[in-house]
Write a protein that holds these residues in place. Sequence first.
Motif, mmCIF file in Angstrom:
data_model
loop_
_atom_site.group_PDB
_atom_site.id
_atom_site.type_symbol
_atom_site.label_atom_id
_atom_site.label_comp_id
_atom_site.label_asym_id
_atom_site.label_seq_id
_atom_site.Cartn_x
_atom_site.Cartn_y
_atom_site.Cartn_z
ATOM 1 N N ILE A 272 0.834 -1.192 0.000
ATOM 2 C CA ILE A 272 0.000 0.000 0.000
ATOM 3 C C ILE A 272 0.877 1.253 0.000
ATOM 4 O O ILE A 272 1.998 1.240 0.490
ATOM 5 N N GLN A 273 0.335 2.313 -0.580
ATOM 6 C CA GLN A 273 0.991 3.615 -0.665
ATOM 7 C C GLN A 273 0.078 4.634 0.005
ATOM 8 O O GLN A 273 -1.045 4.856 -0.455
ATOM 9 N N VAL A 274 0.530 5.243 1.078
ATOM 10 C CA VAL A 274 -0.300 6.153 1.856
ATOM 11 C C VAL A 274 -0.136 7.582 1.344
ATOM 12 O O VAL A 274 0.991 8.082 1.203
ATOM 13 N N GLN A 275 -1.235 8.243 1.063
ATOM 14 C CA GLN A 275 -1.222 9.631 0.593
ATOM 15 C C GLN A 275 -0.576 10.538 1.647
ATOM 16 O O GLN A 275 -0.920 10.484 2.829
ATOM 17 N N THR A 276 0.355 11.382 1.207
ATOM 18 C CA THR A 276 1.033 12.315 2.113
ATOM 19 C C THR A 276 0.810 13.774 1.748
ATOM 20 O O THR A 276 1.123 14.658 2.529
ATOM 21 N N ASP A 277 0.282 14.029 0.547
ATOM 22 C CA ASP A 277 0.062 15.398 0.082
ATOM 23 C C ASP A 277 -1.203 15.415 -0.760
ATOM 24 O O ASP A 277 -1.274 14.756 -1.798
ATOM 25 N N ALA A 278 -2.212 16.187 -0.319
ATOM 26 C CA ALA A 278 -3.518 16.182 -1.003
ATOM 27 C C ALA A 278 -3.470 16.834 -2.375
ATOM 28 O O ALA A 278 -4.359 16.592 -3.200
ATOM 29 N N VAL A 279 -2.455 17.655 -2.652
ATOM 30 C CA VAL A 279 -2.333 18.322 -3.947
ATOM 31 C C VAL A 279 -1.509 17.472 -4.913
ATOM 32 O O VAL A 279 -1.922 17.208 -6.038
ATOM 33 N N LYS A 280 -0.333 17.039 -4.474
ATOM 34 C CA LYS A 280 0.524 16.231 -5.329
ATOM 35 C C LYS A 280 -0.031 14.825 -5.535
ATOM 36 O O LYS A 280 0.288 14.174 -6.529
ATOM 37 N N MET A 281 -0.834 14.367 -4.597
ATOM 38 C CA MET A 281 -1.381 13.005 -4.656
ATOM 39 C C MET A 281 -2.900 13.096 -4.563
ATOM 40 O O MET A 281 -3.501 12.736 -3.556
ATOM 41 N N PRO A 282 -3.557 13.607 -5.607
ATOM 42 C CA PRO A 282 -4.993 13.898 -5.527
ATOM 43 C C PRO A 282 -5.859 12.644 -5.453
ATOM 44 O O PRO A 282 -5.508 11.597 -6.010
ATOM 45 N N VAL A 283 -6.988 12.790 -4.799
ATOM 46 C CA VAL A 283 -7.986 11.728 -4.727
ATOM 47 C C VAL A 283 -8.874 11.748 -5.964
ATOM 48 O O VAL A 283 -9.307 10.698 -6.447
ATOM 49 N N GLU A 284 -9.166 12.931 -6.479
ATOM 50 C CA GLU A 284 -10.153 13.077 -7.556
ATOM 51 C C GLU A 284 -9.549 13.151 -8.956
ATOM 52 O O GLU A 284 -10.242 13.467 -9.904
ATOM 53 N N ASP A 285 -8.263 12.893 -9.110
ATOM 54 C CA ASP A 285 -7.645 12.905 -10.441
ATOM 55 C C ASP A 285 -6.786 11.651 -10.575
ATOM 56 O O ASP A 285 -5.629 11.618 -10.151
ATOM 57 N N SER A 286 -7.347 10.617 -11.182
ATOM 58 C CA SER A 286 -6.664 9.328 -11.242
ATOM 59 C C SER A 286 -5.674 9.222 -12.384
ATOM 60 O O SER A 286 -5.085 8.160 -12.606
ATOM 61 N N VAL A 287 -5.461 10.317 -13.141
ATOM 62 C CA VAL A 287 -4.408 10.339 -14.147
ATOM 63 C C VAL A 287 -3.057 10.620 -13.495
ATOM 64 O O VAL A 287 -2.006 10.304 -14.045
ATOM 65 N N VAL A 288 -3.085 11.205 -12.306
ATOM 66 C CA VAL A 288 -1.853 11.576 -11.601
ATOM 67 C C VAL A 288 -1.273 10.362 -10.887
ATOM 68 O O VAL A 288 -1.949 9.717 -10.086
ATOM 69 N N ASP A 289 -0.014 10.084 -11.182
ATOM 70 C CA ASP A 289 0.701 9.001 -10.504
ATOM 71 C C ASP A 289 1.248 9.526 -9.178
ATOM 72 O O ASP A 289 1.900 10.568 -9.143
ATOM 73 N N TRP A 290 0.965 8.827 -8.104
ATOM 74 C CA TRP A 290 1.496 9.225 -6.798
ATOM 75 C C TRP A 290 2.973 8.849 -6.740
ATOM 76 O O TRP A 290 3.337 7.674 -6.852
ATOM 77 N N ASN A 291 3.804 9.840 -6.549
ATOM 78 C CA ASN A 291 5.252 9.655 -6.589
ATOM 79 C C ASN A 291 5.722 8.755 -5.448
ATOM 80 O O ASN A 291 5.448 9.021 -4.284
ATOM 81 N N GLU A 292 6.435 7.703 -5.796
ATOM 82 C CA GLU A 292 6.911 6.777 -4.771
ATOM 83 C C GLU A 292 8.033 7.368 -3.919
ATOM 84 O O GLU A 292 8.315 6.850 -2.840
ATOM 85 N N VAL A 293 8.672 8.425 -4.401
ATOM 86 C CA VAL A 293 9.679 9.105 -3.575
ATOM 87 C C VAL A 293 8.992 9.799 -2.404
ATOM 88 O O VAL A 293 9.464 9.756 -1.263
ATOM 89 N N ASP A 294 7.840 10.441 -2.685
ATOM 90 C CA ASP A 294 7.082 11.124 -1.633
ATOM 91 C C ASP A 294 6.336 10.138 -0.734
ATOM 92 O O ASP A 294 6.126 10.402 0.450
ATOM 93 N N ALA A 295 5.930 9.017 -1.299
ATOM 94 C CA ALA A 295 5.130 8.041 -0.545
ATOM 95 C C ALA A 295 5.489 6.635 -1.025
ATOM 96 O O ALA A 295 4.859 6.115 -1.953
ATOM 97 N N PRO A 296 6.496 6.026 -0.440
ATOM 98 C CA PRO A 296 6.901 4.691 -0.886
ATOM 99 C C PRO A 296 5.855 3.631 -0.554
ATOM 100 O O PRO A 296 5.102 3.761 0.414
ATOM 101 N N PHE A 297 5.786 2.601 -1.375
ATOM 102 C CA PHE A 297 4.907 1.475 -1.100
ATOM 103 C C PHE A 297 5.454 0.661 0.071
ATOM 104 O O PHE A 297 6.666 0.502 0.218
ATOM 105 N N GLN A 298 4.544 0.147 0.881
ATOM 106 C CA GLN A 298 4.900 -0.672 2.033
ATOM 107 C C GLN A 298 4.211 -2.023 1.929
ATOM 108 O O GLN A 298 3.013 -2.085 1.679
ATOM 109 N N ARG A 299 4.949 -3.095 2.172
ATOM 110 C CA ARG A 299 4.339 -4.423 2.115
ATOM 111 C C ARG A 299 3.451 -4.639 3.341
ATOM 112 O O ARG A 299 3.876 -4.430 4.476
ATOM 113 N N VAL A 300 2.223 -5.073 3.083
ATOM 114 C CA VAL A 300 1.290 -5.369 4.173
ATOM 115 C C VAL A 300 0.842 -6.830 4.163
ATOM 116 O O VAL A 300 0.261 -7.314 5.132
#
Length: 370
Positions: A272-300
């Motif tokens: 899972i990748q947890v949102q850390t910035d509501a602008v850079k990682m928008p909920v309502e724009d799924s064309v935007v890739d959430w940067n893994e540098v800002d929010a790395p994926f974590q194994r769950v």
Amino acid sequence: MKSTTRFKTIVARLYGCALLVVFPLTLHAQALLDPPLALGQEMEEPNEAAFIASITQQTLARLKLQYPAGKGLVLRDAHPKTHGLVRAEFIVADNLPPELQLGVFAQARKFDALIRFSAGGVAVLPDTVEQARGMAIKLLDVAGDKILDDERDAQTQDFVMINFPVFFSRNLKDYEELHRALATGTAANFFSTRPVEKKAFYEINHQPFYNPLQVPYWSETPYKLGAKAIKFSARPITRLANVKPVLTGPDYLREAMVKQVGSEDVYFEFLIQVQTDAVKMPVEDSVVDWNEVDAPFQRVALIRIPKQDISDPENLDVAEHLSFTPWHALPEHRPLGSINRARRVIYQTLSGFRHSMNGTLRREPTEWPE
């Protein structure tokens, strides 16, 4: 006279200073009036219900033309071709941070699961045709009330993914327009003014893909994890070759799956990748890739697909009678964003139509099928 001129100069200087202060405030007035988006916050789109209804009706009309009554089995609207259905184990990690211990991740345990690997598009095509591919996980024996009213007591939780990290429509307005464009053969005009969406649409359908068990998958759209917004991903951790075979027949992807899982256990990690910035990682724009540098994926969790024989055609029949939707979910994993809100209505409507036309009962499984 000198006194008057001096007075005018002072006024001009004060007015100039005032402009320096007031004008920037005017530029940011809207931002000051509208509070910033909170993490995980959704924003309903104008005319959202109308767009959802239009997309649903357009798709339903196409299905009725594609599958005339009494002329055979009605397949799924999207991802109609199954590469294979496997039994699996979804093993939740025992060392998760407390803030991630929610929903199915609340405690370390093992869930039985069914996983369908599929081809995207709206028609069954040879595997040599490049298109999106899907991985849909259904966990079994998941306690707790679920989101959908007519399946509140269902004991399942779905995680639906595709082999690309982003979607190709920013909002429902565009998505509805794209449906019309695809139906009328004018998609080129639609994408001519949307280069980012055009690139995403192309790349989703042209990823290197030679074995469904050897490529990563992503949720594309965001979901809740308690109060947080997340995206999730499944990534293979064994046999990562994904090399094009010498011979590629119309069902070579299924053949690759049958061969590999018939000879060895297969493993994916679920992250899972947890949102850390509501602008850079928008909920309502799924064309935007959430940067893994800002929010790395974590194994769950770890996904184990035990060695098994899936070569029997009945494997495909069982898969065909299953339904997968992001909304088969606990409230802790509720889908977020306008695209997901549309999927709730669209999936339910089309799944109901498909099962009704096929004379089958839409029912969530309680155990691995024999």
